[in-house]
Each structure stands twice: as C-alpha cells, then as structure tokens.
Write a protein that holds these residues in place. Structure first.
Motif, mmCIF file in Angstrom:
data_model
loop_
_atom_site.group_PDB
_atom_site.id
_atom_site.type_symbol
_atom_site.label_atom_id
_atom_site.label_comp_id
_atom_site.label_asym_id
_atom_site.label_seq_id
_atom_site.Cartn_x
_atom_site.Cartn_y
_atom_site.Cartn_z
ATOM 1 N N LYS A 6 0.835 -1.213 0.000
ATOM 2 C CA LYS A 6 0.000 0.000 0.000
ATOM 3 C C LYS A 6 0.863 1.254 0.000
ATOM 4 N N LYS A 7 1.985 1.211 0.702
ATOM 5 C CA LYS A 7 2.898 2.356 0.693
ATOM 6 C C LYS A 7 3.479 2.568 -0.702
ATOM 7 N N TYR A 10 0.733 4.044 -2.756
ATOM 8 C CA TYR A 10 0.561 5.443 -2.356
ATOM 9 C C TYR A 10 1.458 6.349 -3.200
ATOM 10 N N ARG A 11 2.656 5.893 -3.508
ATOM 11 C CA ARG A 11 3.584 6.685 -4.326
ATOM 12 C C ARG A 11 3.046 6.938 -5.729
ATOM 13 N N GLY A 14 -1.430 8.433 -4.259
ATOM 14 C CA GLY A 14 -1.767 9.134 -3.022
ATOM 15 C C GLY A 14 -2.807 8.385 -2.197
ATOM 16 N N GLU A 15 -3.705 9.141 -1.571
ATOM 17 C CA GLU A 15 -4.701 8.559 -0.658
ATOM 18 C C GLU A 15 -5.673 7.591 -1.336
ATOM 19 N N CYS A 17 -4.986 5.068 -2.689
ATOM 20 C CA CYS A 17 -4.452 3.712 -2.529
ATOM 21 C C CYS A 17 -5.311 2.867 -1.591
ATOM 22 N N ASN A 18 -6.195 3.498 -0.825
ATOM 23 C CA ASN A 18 -7.076 2.755 0.085
ATOM 24 C C ASN A 18 -8.349 2.273 -0.597
ATOM 25 N N TYR A 180 3.886 12.167 -3.909
ATOM 26 C CA TYR A 180 3.280 11.405 -2.807
ATOM 27 C C TYR A 180 4.366 10.738 -1.953
#
Length: 183
Positions: A6-7, A10-11, A14-15, A17-18, A180
């Motif tokens: 997920k990290k 995220y790159r 951004g958000e 990714c959830n 990000y």
C-alpha cells in the motif's frame, strides 16, 4: 493488500491507494506496480508459498523486462516510473521513496570500487542511468538520464553525464520527482 504494498501504491496515486477499485486497476493495468506487487509478496512469503509468488514475479519479468530479484532490499515507497530493461543487483540496498525508470542498471563491479551500491532515501534514477560498484548514493539525489555513476554521491545532489559530474544543491533536487512522498 499488505502495508508495504500500500505504501508503494501510495507513491503512484496518493490517498486513493485505500480504494479497492484503484488497487485492482493498478494491479491489472500498471506493469511497474504489478512487478512491485509480486516482488513484495515473494520477499515476504514463507518457504511454502514463495514458489507461487516467484512464478508470478518471473512472469512479470518476462512481460516487462524488469529484473529486480526478490532478495534486493528496497524500502517502502518504491515506484517504477517507466518499465522496461531495468536491472538491479540482488545485493543492492535501497532506501525509501525510490524512483527508477527504463533502462536503468544498478550493478556490482570488481576492482577499485568492488561491491554493490547502497542508495539512500528519496532518490530518482532516471532513464538509462548506470550505478555500479561499492558506492554510496546519499539522500535526495537525482541521477539524470544517461548518467554513469561509479563514485560516492553526497546528499542533495544531481549527477549528470558520462562520466558523471556532481552538482550540489542547497535543497533536495528530487522534490518535484518524488510525488506522494512517504514521511
């Protein structure tokens, strides 16, 4: 999806990714992220399930031209910006918020600079750049397209050309390239 993957996602987005739909879209349609997914799964797998993830990783390797063995140590926030012909030595150590582009090589050398590179946080390795030998690349370093690096690079620097030349900066030259960023 585990936390490290997920990290990495995220790159890319951004958000978002959830969101499950975004996770699925990037897994299915973004070859660089797909490689990262199998890379992380193979690295974290038990001996019992590792074979399954290694088969997926091998499939991605043939499909994308990326060769980053699962034993390579890469911190969270790994982003493959453009895929194709990327080769990284399995003993390389790479920090967080790492960008790599097509044609990049991070490899070992013998002789004067014997060993493999150690790369810091917030580093961008651009297209067709080469980093070889037992060198240390600092934090917040931008390796320009086509640069050849076989020497240590201090923090907050840009390396351009072949042979590479260091241009020092007062602030991070990677701020606009590391989107990000993970804190």
């Amino acid at each position: 999806m585990n936390k490290e993957i997920k990290k990495d996602l995220y790159r890319y987005i951004g958000e978002d990714c959830n969101k499950i739909i975004c996770q699925l879209r990037y897994f299915l349609f973004t070859p660089g992220f797909q490689y990262i997914y199998f890379f992380r799964k193979a690295a974290a797998a038990s001996k019992l399930t590792r074979l399954f993830w290694l088969i997926g990783l091998r499939f991605c390797m043939f499909k994308t031209g990326i060769q980053i063995p699962y034993t390579t140590k890469i911190g969270p926030g790994f982003r493959i910006v453009h895929f194709g012909s990327i080769v990284v030595n399995p003993q390389a150590i790479i920090g967080k918020n790492f960008n790599i582009s097509q044609g990049a090589l991070i490899g070992n050398a013998s002789g004067k600079n014997k060993g493999v590179p150690i790369i810091g946080d917030n580093v961008c390795v651009n297209a067709n750049a080469i980093i070889i030998g037992g060198v240390k690349i600092g934090n917040n370093v931008l390796i320009a397209p086509g640069a050849f690096v076989n020497f240590d690079v201090p923090d907050n620097s840009i390396v351009i050309g072949n042979p590479g030349k260091i241009i020092s900066r007062d602030q991070s030259p990677t701020d606009k390239y590391i989107v990000y960023s993970l804190k």
